[in-house]
Design a protein around this motif. Structure first.
Motif, PDB file in Angstrom:
ATOM      1  N   LYS A   9       1.002   3.953  -3.193  1.00 17.00           N
ATOM      2  CA  LYS A   9       0.639   5.361  -2.996  1.00 17.00           C
ATOM      3  C   LYS A   9       1.812   6.270  -3.377  1.00 17.00           C
ATOM      4  O   LYS A   9       1.639   7.285  -4.050  1.00 17.00           O
ATOM      5  N   SER A  49       0.822  -1.217   0.000  1.00 15.50           N
ATOM      6  CA  SER A  49       0.000   0.000   0.000  1.00 15.50           C
ATOM      7  C   SER A  49       0.852   1.261   0.000  1.00 15.50           C
ATOM      8  O   SER A  49       0.577   2.213  -0.742  1.00 15.50           O
ATOM      9  N   ARG A  95       2.184   6.528  -7.186  1.00 22.18           N
ATOM     10  CA  ARG A  95       1.172   7.415  -7.770  1.00 22.18           C
ATOM     11  C   ARG A  95       1.501   8.884  -7.493  1.00 22.18           C
ATOM     12  O   ARG A  95       1.382   9.735  -8.373  1.00 22.18           O
ATOM     13  N   ASP A  96       1.913   9.182  -6.262  1.00 18.26           N
ATOM     14  CA  ASP A  96       2.225  10.570  -5.906  1.00 18.26           C
ATOM     15  C   ASP A  96       3.421  11.097  -6.698  1.00 18.26           C
ATOM     16  O   ASP A  96       3.377  12.210  -7.239  1.00 18.26           O
TER      17      ASP A  96
END
Length: 147
Positions: free
Chosen positions: A75, A71, A78-79
């Motif tokens: 994340k 996870s 993507r950021d």
């Protein structure tokens, strides 16, 4: 392979077309964008960060959602990708890259259809789907063309 006058003329025309493309305004913009990306420290930092996180992402992909950091890494990827995509130099490069690809697709369709209207030119661009197969010929006829 025998060199015939016809083949030599075709090669000369192909070289002439490639030189015209390389000297075009859009190619000039493309090369300027590449230069900006390579020389801008901020942009290069974003690219380096993305490459580093992408390596972590690839490691996580081996185990999928069972990886302990799945996870967090997903994340983070993507950021960082969003941050890189929002960089003005990269955004401009992607726009120009799309423009030059459209130019090359258009030239491919013109050259292909000058040989024969039956030639399927895989452009991948919906604009050309009426004049070519739209890039699906590699799908075993799944695109609906009669190849």
């Amino acid at each position: 392979m025998l060199a015939t006058i016809e083949r030599v003329l075709i090669l000369d025309k192909a070289e002439e077309i490639s030189n015209m493309i390389l000297q075009s305004e859009i190619a000039e913009k493309y090369f300027r964008c590449i230069y900006k990306i390579k020389t801008n420290r901020e942009t290069q930092d974003k690219i380096r960060n993305f490459v580093k996180v992408k390596e972590q992402y690839e490691d996580v992909q081996r185990f999928g959602k069972y990886h302990p950091d799945y996870s967090a890494i997903m994340k983070k990827v993507r950021d960082i990708k969003r941050e890189m995509d929002l960089d003005e130099n990269i955004a401009q490069f992607r726009r120009i890259e799309t423009e030059i690809q459209s130019l090359l697709d258009e030239i491919s369709v013109i050259v292909g259809h000058s040989v024969s209207q039956q030639i399927k030119v895989p452009t991948g661009n919906p604009f050309f789907e009426s004049t070519s197969c739209g890039g699906g010929c590699g799908s075993g006829g799944g695109c609906g063309c009669s190849a």
